[in-house]
Design an enzyme around this catalytic site. Structure first.
Site, PDB file in Angstrom:
ATOM      1  N   SER A  79     -10.463  -0.837   6.883  1.00  0.00           N
ATOM      2  CA  SER A  79      -9.703  -0.782   5.459  1.00  0.00           C
ATOM      3  C   SER A  79      -8.958  -2.058   4.588  1.00  0.00           C
ATOM      4  CB  SER A  79      -8.707   0.763   5.446  1.00  0.00           C
ATOM      5  OG  SER A  79      -9.296   1.600   5.337  1.00  0.00           O
ATOM      6  N   LYS A 116       1.060  -1.128  -0.029  1.00  0.00           N
ATOM      7  CA  LYS A 116       0.313  -0.329  -0.245  1.00  0.00           C
ATOM      8  C   LYS A 116       0.716   1.604   0.169  1.00  0.00           C
ATOM      9  CE  LYS A 116      -4.180   1.741   2.612  1.00  0.00           C
ATOM     10  NZ  LYS A 116      -5.232   1.468   3.335  1.00  0.00           N
ATOM     11  N   SER A 170      -9.841   1.935   2.252  1.00  0.00           N
ATOM     12  CA  SER A 170      -9.358   2.878   1.848  1.00  0.00           C
ATOM     13  C   SER A 170      -7.603   1.669   1.225  1.00  0.00           C
ATOM     14  CB  SER A 170      -7.658   3.780   2.910  1.00  0.00           C
ATOM     15  OG  SER A 170      -7.830   3.058   3.783  1.00  0.00           O
TER      16      SER A 170
END
Lengths: 473, 93
Positions: A177, A78, A153
């Site tokens: 997330s 990420k 996210s």
């Protein structure tokens, strides 16, 4: 041709060990998929320039017999995880040019194991959002149906795995997330216990809630990746020590599952989600698990607590981005204006909303009414969960109150977007581990997730029951 | 919440926003604050003993954890403006 769709870590490990293909060939196969699909899906915001060099290191580990399960495994990071010498921007304009000066603990662990980082995955701006629509790099599409959001996210991380552009990925989970996007893309998403994985080198959002965890195609892969990053790190003051973990009661699994019925009766929970959830529970019952209703009167307030504690911590954590030392710097005559313009232009709309909300919540006249009260309720939630865990192994809910939604469906109404983490936030509030496992399809053919929560540091329970559940779906 | 309230908060938080952005925010806040305000009702259900904060802060020894100058050049490289290794900033007043 390597069958990437059905590939698992264990299979890839055995194949590379026996020479069916090399780490270079495996990494190249993923790079080919990324080349073909990423322009449309936007899972990656950068593909690293040294993938094949990393593969060579993995090859040497197989050659000298030091290869472990993660050696040669191509994966996505990420964009809020620091990798020395590479950009880490949290998909935010304010950090778009920020070059990491060191490796995050999780990156170092995986690098030492010889894992291959393919690139950095897209995400919501500074990890704030549940659809990856707020990213400064534009939205990521759901590879299962590109009219739909991938969740967020960690939307880029899940999309990378779902499009077969990575075997596994790391995400971060402050309030769902990892789990919510995993549910939206038919993957396993796992948030470890707070303190199980070091936060050192992860761009902080809300420090009492943030936790890094795996995204994978099955529970066994998630477990392998978790084991590779689960270690004590002195650079994170909240990283759990061996001594602390040694005090955890590791009583055997009772095969008893708690269902918080009242929590599932709120507004905004879709009928097909509930139907799928009931079917999942029934499958576990038929497999020999005992189902009991549990009373958790405070748990429904978790999202309210979350939207006080989280923006409060966001407003403090993001105070460091001032345009002075790194990141976006907007020219102005006076120092104050450099701060205000850099921050005003560098942060997206959702980030600004949370900074201002947090500033309000922490301001003199409102601190007691909001922050202090939320902290008390948070303690109450922790204790009521701990009480219920005396009797059951796991507490289960749907991962999300609705099936995946289309682009634009919630982006205009912040509260409706926040609601998509309704069932995920209690685990962050209490710091307990939770996993989302695919549980079937909604009426419109999109994936749904089944969430299980366990007591602190009882990841083992989630892996065991998760593997059982996987076989039943 | 009024536009004026948001303006004050924006100044405290050091962010420059347009009036339009701030008006929209003021509008959104009403719904959000009503929702999070539910904690005031929830706290009545929390028993006195259960509300005690059970966490404590962790501090490390106040010692140097890296070699002097280990990261200096990498950090200076990212300064928007510098002079001989010093960060240059605009005047305060």
């Amino acid at each position: 041709m390597i069958d990437l769709k059905n590939l698992t870590i264990q299979k890839a490990h055995e194949d590379m060990k026996s020479g069916v293909y090399t780490p270079t060939q495996l990494a190249s196969a993923y790079l080919d998929v990324i080349k073909e699909k990423n322009a449309d899906i936007n899972a990656y915001v950068e593909v690293y320039d040294d993938v094949l060099e990393q593969a060579k290191i993995a090859e040497s580990k197989f050659a000298d017999g030091t290869a472990t399960f993660m050696t040669g495994i191509p994966m996505a990071l990420k964009d809020n995880m620091l990798r020395n010498g590479y950009i880490a921007s949290a998909a935010s304009n304010i950090l778009k040019n920020y070059k990491s000066t060191y490796d995050a603990f999780v990156v170092k662990q995986l690098k030492d194991a010889g894992a291959i980082f393919l690139g950095r995955a897209n995400m919501d701006d500074a990890a704030m959002g549940s659809s990856t629509e707020t990213s400064a790099y534009g939205p990521t599409k759901n590879p299962l149906n590109t009219d739909y959001v991938p969740g967020g996210s960690s939307g880029g991380s899940v999309a990378a795995v779902a499009m077969d552009g990575a075997l596994v990925a790391l995400g971060s989970d402050t309030g769902g997330s990892i789990r919510q996007p995993a549910a939206f893309t038919n993957l396993v998403g796992f948030k470890p216990t707070y303190g199980a994985v070091s936060r050192s080198g992860i761009i902080a959002m809300a420090s009492s809630l943030d936790q890094v965890g795996p995204i994978a195609k099955n529970v066994a892969d998630a477990e392998i990746l978790f084991n590779a990053i689960n270690a004590h790190d002195p650079m994170d003051g909240t990283s759990a020590s061996k001594e602390l973990i040694g005090t955890i009661d590791k009583s055997p699994i009772k095969k008893k599952i708690g269902i918080p019925r009242e929590f599932l009766k709120g507004d905004g929970i879709d009928a097909d989600v509930l139907k799928n959830f009931d079917e999942s529970c029934e499958k576990l019952k038929n497999a020999g698990y005992e189902l009991v209703d549990v009373s958790l009167p405070l748990i429904k307030y978790s999202l309210s607590v979350y939207y006080i504690v989280q923006p409060a911590e966001v407003s403090s954590n993001l105070g460091r981005y001032d345009g002075m030392r790194y990141g976006l710097n907007v020219e102005a005559g006076k120092l104050f204006d450099v701060y205000a313009k850099s921050r005003g232009q560098g942060f997206g709309k959702e980030v600004l909303r949370r900074i201002i909300l947090g500033t309000y919540i922490l301001s003199h006249g409102y601190y007691d009414a909001y922050y202090n009260t939320a902290v008390k309720v948070r303690e109450g939630i922790k204790k009521e969960l701990a009480n219920v865990f005396k009797d059951v192994d796991v507490i289960v809910t749907p991962t999300t109150p609705t099936p995946p939604f289309k682009f634009g469906a919630k982006s205009k109404d912040p509260l409706s977007m926040y609601m998509s983490d309704l069932f995920c936030v209690p685990a962050n509030i209490a710091g307990i581990p939770a996993i989302s496992v695919p549980s079937g399809l909604s009426d419109d053919g999109m994936p749904l997730g089944f969430q299980m929560m366990a007591p602190h540091f009882r990841e083992d329970i989630l892996f065991t029951i998760g593997k059982d559940f996987e076989k039943l779906v | 919440m009024q536009l004026e309230d948001i303006k004050k908060l924006a100044e405290m938080a050091r962010v420059d926003m347009s009036d339009e952005q701030m008006s929209q925010m003021a509008h959104d806040f009403d719904g959000i604050l009503a929702y999070v305000g539910q904690v005031q009702e929830a706290v009545k259900l929390v028993e006195e003993n259960d509300a005690n904060f059970t966490l404590n802060n962790v501090a490390r020894e106040d010692v140097q954890t890296n070699r002097g100058g280990e990261y200096t050049s990498k950090i200076i490289e990212q300064f928007p403006d510098q002079n001989n290794g010093y960060l240059k900033v605009k005047q305060i007043l």
